[in-house]
Every structure is written in structure tokens, then in C-alpha cells.
Write a protein that holds these residues in place. Structure first.
Motif, PDB file in Angstrom:
ATOM      1  N   PHE A 139       0.851  -1.202   0.000  1.00  0.00           N
ATOM      2  CA  PHE A 139       0.000   0.000   0.000  1.00  0.00           C
ATOM      3  C   PHE A 139       0.881   1.245   0.000  1.00  0.00           C
ATOM      4  CE2 PHE A 139      -2.228  -3.280   2.518  1.00  0.00           C
ATOM      5  CZ  PHE A 139      -3.387  -3.427   1.765  1.00  0.00           C
ATOM      6  N   ASN A 140       0.764   2.066  -1.026  1.00  0.00           N
ATOM      7  CA  ASN A 140       1.481   3.338  -0.985  1.00  0.00           C
ATOM      8  C   ASN A 140       0.653   4.353  -0.197  1.00  0.00           C
ATOM      9  OD1 ASN A 140      -0.515   4.321  -2.725  1.00  0.00           O
ATOM     10  ND2 ASN A 140       0.768   4.175  -4.543  1.00  0.00           N
ATOM     11  N   SER A 141       1.180   5.539  -0.020  1.00  0.00           N
ATOM     12  CA  SER A 141       0.499   6.534   0.820  1.00  0.00           C
ATOM     13  C   SER A 141      -0.866   6.926   0.264  1.00  0.00           C
ATOM     14  CB  SER A 141       1.381   7.780   0.978  1.00  0.00           C
ATOM     15  OG  SER A 141       1.721   8.312  -0.284  1.00  0.00           O
ATOM     16  N   GLU A 142      -0.986   7.004  -1.040  1.00  0.00           N
ATOM     17  CA  GLU A 142      -2.271   7.351  -1.667  1.00  0.00           C
ATOM     18  C   GLU A 142      -3.322   6.301  -1.343  1.00  0.00           C
ATOM     19  OE1 GLU A 142      -4.095   8.234  -6.160  1.00  0.00           O
ATOM     20  OE2 GLU A 142      -2.000   7.659  -5.896  1.00  0.00           O
ATOM     21  N   GLU A 143      -2.944   5.040  -1.422  1.00  0.00           N
ATOM     22  CA  GLU A 143      -3.881   3.948  -1.143  1.00  0.00           C
ATOM     23  C   GLU A 143      -4.237   3.885   0.337  1.00  0.00           C
ATOM     24  OE1 GLU A 143      -2.490   1.021  -4.808  1.00  0.00           O
ATOM     25  OE2 GLU A 143      -1.311   1.145  -2.971  1.00  0.00           O
ATOM     26  N   LEU A 144      -3.285   4.201   1.195  1.00  0.00           N
ATOM     27  CA  LEU A 144      -3.575   4.251   2.632  1.00  0.00           C
ATOM     28  C   LEU A 144      -4.580   5.356   2.941  1.00  0.00           C
ATOM     29  CD1 LEU A 144      -0.034   3.712   4.217  1.00  0.00           C
ATOM     30  CD2 LEU A 144      -1.943   2.087   4.182  1.00  0.00           C
ATOM     31  N   ILE A 145      -4.430   6.504   2.293  1.00  0.00           N
ATOM     32  CA  ILE A 145      -5.381   7.603   2.490  1.00  0.00           C
ATOM     33  C   ILE A 145      -6.777   7.160   2.056  1.00  0.00           C
ATOM     34  CG2 ILE A 145      -6.028   9.929   1.742  1.00  0.00           C
ATOM     35  CD1 ILE A 145      -3.032  10.522   1.454  1.00  0.00           C
ATOM     36  N   SER A 146      -6.860   6.470   0.918  1.00  0.00           N
ATOM     37  CA  SER A 146      -8.153   5.998   0.422  1.00  0.00           C
ATOM     38  C   SER A 146      -8.788   5.020   1.396  1.00  0.00           C
ATOM     39  CB  SER A 146      -7.986   5.339  -0.956  1.00  0.00           C
ATOM     40  OG  SER A 146      -7.594   6.278  -1.934  1.00  0.00           O
ATOM     41  N   LEU A 147      -7.995   4.105   1.937  1.00  0.00           N
ATOM     42  CA  LEU A 147      -8.520   3.145   2.917  1.00  0.00           C
ATOM     43  C   LEU A 147      -9.050   3.863   4.152  1.00  0.00           C
ATOM     44  CD1 LEU A 147      -5.781   0.367   2.675  1.00  0.00           C
ATOM     45  CD2 LEU A 147      -8.206   0.074   2.140  1.00  0.00           C
ATOM     46  N   ALA A 148      -8.334   4.897   4.578  1.00  0.00           N
ATOM     47  CA  ALA A 148      -8.768   5.650   5.760  1.00  0.00           C
ATOM     48  C   ALA A 148     -10.046   6.438   5.480  1.00  0.00           C
ATOM     49  CB  ALA A 148      -7.658   6.594   6.202  1.00  0.00           C
ATOM     50  N   LEU A 149     -10.158   6.999   4.282  1.00  0.00           N
ATOM     51  CA  LEU A 149     -11.326   7.821   3.943  1.00  0.00           C
ATOM     52  C   LEU A 149     -12.578   6.979   3.707  1.00  0.00           C
ATOM     53  CD1 LEU A 149      -9.799  10.415   1.423  1.00  0.00           C
ATOM     54  CD2 LEU A 149     -10.376  10.784   3.824  1.00  0.00           C
ATOM     55  N   LYS A 188      13.024  -6.684   6.149  1.00  0.00           N
ATOM     56  CA  LYS A 188      12.655  -5.379   6.700  1.00  0.00           C
ATOM     57  C   LYS A 188      13.575  -4.246   6.254  1.00  0.00           C
ATOM     58  CE  LYS A 188      15.373  -5.487  10.972  1.00  0.00           C
ATOM     59  NZ  LYS A 188      15.332  -5.334  12.431  1.00  0.00           N
ATOM     60  N   GLU A 189      14.816  -4.566   5.867  1.00  0.00           N
ATOM     61  CA  GLU A 189      15.809  -3.521   5.589  1.00  0.00           C
ATOM     62  C   GLU A 189      15.298  -2.475   4.601  1.00  0.00           C
ATOM     63  OE1 GLU A 189      20.446  -2.978   4.099  1.00  0.00           O
ATOM     64  OE2 GLU A 189      19.580  -4.984   4.299  1.00  0.00           O
ATOM     65  N   LYS A 190      14.657  -2.928   3.528  1.00  0.00           N
ATOM     66  CA  LYS A 190      14.139  -1.991   2.529  1.00  0.00           C
ATOM     67  C   LYS A 190      12.670  -1.673   2.748  1.00  0.00           C
ATOM     68  CE  LYS A 190      17.265  -3.072  -1.298  1.00  0.00           C
ATOM     69  NZ  LYS A 190      17.345  -3.499  -2.720  1.00  0.00           N
ATOM     70  N   LEU A 191      11.895  -2.656   3.161  1.00  0.00           N
ATOM     71  CA  LEU A 191      10.445  -2.489   3.186  1.00  0.00           C
ATOM     72  C   LEU A 191       9.917  -1.796   4.446  1.00  0.00           C
ATOM     73  CD1 LEU A 191       9.297  -5.875   1.608  1.00  0.00           C
ATOM     74  CD2 LEU A 191       9.760  -3.688   0.498  1.00  0.00           C
ATOM     75  N   TYR A 192      10.512  -2.059   5.580  1.00  0.00           N
ATOM     76  CA  TYR A 192      10.013  -1.435   6.814  1.00  0.00           C
ATOM     77  C   TYR A 192      10.116   0.089   6.786  1.00  0.00           C
ATOM     78  CZ  TYR A 192       9.294  -0.476  11.790  1.00  0.00           C
ATOM     79  OH  TYR A 192       8.822   0.010  12.978  1.00  0.00           O
ATOM     80  N   PRO A 193      11.255   0.664   6.376  1.00  0.00           N
ATOM     81  CA  PRO A 193      11.317   2.130   6.271  1.00  0.00           C
ATOM     82  C   PRO A 193      10.275   2.686   5.304  1.00  0.00           C
ATOM     83  CG  PRO A 193      13.522   1.194   6.197  1.00  0.00           C
ATOM     84  CD  PRO A 193      12.571   0.045   6.080  1.00  0.00           C
ATOM     85  N   LEU A 194      10.006   1.941   4.229  1.00  0.00           N
ATOM     86  CA  LEU A 194       8.993   2.385   3.264  1.00  0.00           C
ATOM     87  C   LEU A 194       7.606   2.384   3.891  1.00  0.00           C
ATOM     88  CD1 LEU A 194       8.166   3.127   0.342  1.00  0.00           C
ATOM     89  CD2 LEU A 194       7.953   0.676  -0.105  1.00  0.00           C
TER      90      LEU A 194
END
Length: 364
Positions: free
Chosen positions: A94-104, A123-129
Motif C-alpha cells: 500500500f502506498n500513501s495514496e492507497e492508505l489515504i483511500s482506505l482511511a477515507l 525489513k531492511e528496505k520495506l520497513y522504512p517504506l
């Protein structure tokens, strides 16, 4: 689930000048590589984390059995904690746009279970993202909504863990010679997945490129925004704080070569009927950076700030105006910048003719 790649949607297909390699950079097992300028991968090496689908601005990568937009509607009907152990791949899908949509789209608070992230092998690459996406989504949400996204250390467990382990053991057992024949199709499928899957550009891909396509995630985002109450005052945020859209401007170095809006994958950049104007719609922009990568004159830029007003009152703005005239020599229309009314092509041909004439005279 199976990872699929649509070459016609990838910005690298549209222009060799594209610098986008987000999918390559985020892949935790480094199976995604560039081959002949396009992403390639070995299916059996893919761990189906979804990192590539989350970072791709044009949704070129997708799973065959998990679609974020479809999942969003399921979530709206039955909101649950999002967990990589129960209902989603890695939360990086889920990118930030999709997270916003889920919240809305839900009356309930959106909660992400990050309890397994700290001990995760990828986690090295994905957790920070994941954390960056949540922070960005919450920051943007705070500019027009009271809703916020929570990440909690819940550590939900998968109810199918034992079943998956049993299925894995059964498959290994069935690879014995006595059982190999009845499972040959499954065996051949695994053999094929062990080969590098590369992609090319054929007539079908070229035909699709010509059709401007808005990703489903943007359609959903826009539809949900229409249901939101408009803020009494629109805020402005730093352009660096939003990863999925932008506002642009064009400087005086633009020659109206037309390449930026011809290759824009979503139609965010466009032209008017006689090519005398360049238009831009921020709500169609996915911030793929392709227009910047192909601009020879480096004339197109991202505005330092982004207006939240664009979410609720999207506007197609005129970024540049040009004078269009018909060439006195060939009659074709061109961008006129002064002097004789002769298009660049005819001017070049005239200069070449003069040069050849001088060479011929010197050889006499």
C-alpha cells in the motif's frame, strides 16, 4: 499469487530517457533487474511482498490474486486490522495514496499491524517504506480530515500457517518418481518460473501506450475525495511531502517540442487543438518524473509547494503559451519565435542547401 508486469504501463517503455527504477531499488531479494531498459524478474525468486506494486507510480506491477483496489472495497465492507499474516501481502504493497483511500472509505479507524516488521527478514528496505508511507498519509490527511492511520505492535498470527506447511510437505512428497507423472503440469510450472522473465516492446504494447491510462488507485482516491466535506481553508504543503502527485511550471526555455505531453502516461500534461498551449492537471499526475527526464531543455519543473485545493477543485492549468504560424515555404504549422515565417525544418534545409552550394563553388 504470481507477479505480473504490464510493459505498456511502465514509463521506461515510453522513453529510454526515463530514470525510474523504483521497482529495482525496493526489491528485497533483488530479482527485479533492468534488461533492455525494461524490468525483468525470475518468478520463482519473487517472494510476493508487493514492494514493487506499492512504489510503481503507474501500477505496472500487479498480483494475479491480490488487487489493492478490490481489497479496498472488501475492507470498506468489513474493516479489519491490516496484517501481513492475515489479509495482505507485506504492508509495503500500500502506498500513501492507497492508505489515504482506505482511511477515507471507512467509518472505522485504519490500523496496520507492524508487530512482525522488526523481526522480518526483508525489513531492511520495506520497513522504512511502510513507516514513510504511513507518515506521509497521516500528514496529508491532517490537512483536510480528522482521520488518522494507526500502526500498532499487535503481532497477529496466520491461521493458515500450518495448512501452508502441510501443503509444502505434500508437494515435496509428490515430487518422488512414483508420483511425478500425475503432477507433471505443476512441476513444469515451477521449472518455467525458474527462468528469467523479460519483456519487450511489440505492436500490441505500442498500441496500448498511445491510450492514456489513469491508475485505478487514482480513480478510487478521487471518488472518495468527492464524498469528503471540503475544508473551509485549503492548506499548502511542501512538494517533497507528497509522493504521488505534483504541481508544475514551465520556464521560457521550452521550445514546444511536444514530447512531454505526448508521452505523459496519464494525460496530466496535454495540449489544445492547435498546439499553442500546454495544459497540466495535478490530479492526473502520478509523479513518475517522465516529463522531466525527456525534456531536453530542462524547462519543466515541480512547484516548491502543493495546494490541497487540487484534491477538491482539480484544475487544468495552462503552463505555457506559444504563437503558431504556417510556414511560408511548406505551409505546415510550427512554433513561431520571430524573424522570417519559416519552420525549423525548412530553415535547416535552406541552410544545408547554402552550405552545399558554397562547397560546390569552392571545388570549381
Amino acid at each position: 499469487m504470481g507477479l505480473n508486469f504490464d510493459a505498456s504501463s511502465c514509463v521506461r517503455t515510453s522513453a529510454i530517457a526515463s530514470n525510474c527504477q523504483k521497482c529495482v531499488d525496493i526489491c528485497p531479494v533483488q530479482t527485479i533487474k533492468l534488461a533492455s531498459n525494461l524490468p525483468s524478474f525470475t518468478p520463482i525468486e519473487c517472494i510476493e511482498c508487493g514492494g514493487c506494486t506499492g512504489v510503481c507510480p503507474t501500477s505496472s506491477f500487479a498480483f494475479s490474486e491480490f488487487n489493492v483496489t478490490d481489497f479496498s472495497f472488501e475492507y470498506f465492507a468489513d474493516p479489519q486490522v491490516l496484517s501481513c499474516k492475515q489479509n495482505t501481502p507485506c504492508l509495503a504493497v500500500f502506498n500513501s495514496e492507497e492508505l489515504i483511500s482506505l482511511a477515507l472509505g471507512s467509518d472505522k479507524e485504519l490500523v496496520l499491524d507492524i508487530g512482525h516488521c522488526e523481526t522480518c527478514k526483508i525489513k531492511e528496505k520495506l520497513y522504512p517504506l511502510i513507516i514513510a508511507n504511513i507518515e506521509e498519509a497521516n500528514f496529508i490527511l491532517s490537512s483536510f480530515s480528522s482521520k488518522q492511520i494507526k500502526c500498532e505492535n499487535i503481532k497477529l498470527e496466520s491461521p493458515q500457517a500450518k495448512e501452508e506447511e502441510t501443503s509444502r510437505r505434500d508437494f515435496l512428497h509428490n515430487l518422488k518418481p512414483i508420483n511425478a507423472i500425475k503432477h507433471k503440469v505443476e512441476f513444469d510450472d515451477i521449472v518455467n518460473k525458474d527462468e528469467l522473465k523479460s519483456f519487450g516492446i511489440d505492436d500490441a504494447v505500442i498500441s496500448k501506450i498511445k491510450n492514456k491510462k489513469i491508475p485505478d488507485k487514482r480513480k478510487l482516491f478521487f471518488a472518495l475525495l468527492k464524498q469528503e466535506e471540503r475544508p473551509k481553508r485549503y492548506e499548502t504543503i511542501d512538494s517533497n511531502d507528497i509522493s504521488f502527485s505534483s504541481q508544475k511550471y514551465i520556464d521560457k526555455n521550452c521550445t514546444n517540442c511536444q514530447i512531454c505531453y505526448r508521452i505523459c502516461p496519464t494525460g496530466a500534461l496535454s495540449n489544445n487543438s492547435n498546439f499553442s498551449e500546454i495544459h497540466f492537471d495535478a490530479m492526473l499526475c502520478v509523479k513518475c518524473h517522465l516529463c522531466h527526464d525527456v525534456c531536453i531543455e530542462n524547462a519543466i519543473h515541480i512547484q516548491p509547494s502543493f495546494e490541497i485545493k487540487e484534491f477538491f477543485e482539480p484544475t487544468s492549468r495552462v503552463l505555457a503559451n506559444f504563437v503558431i504560424k504556417r510556414c511560408d515555404e511548406c505551409g505546415n504549422s510550427f512554433t513561431y519565435t520571430g524573424g522570417n515565417v519559416v519552420c525549423p525544418r525548412c530553415r535547416t534545409e535552406e541552410d544545408e542547401a547554402i552550405m552545399l552550394h558554397q562547397i560546390a563553388r569552392n571545388n570549381l
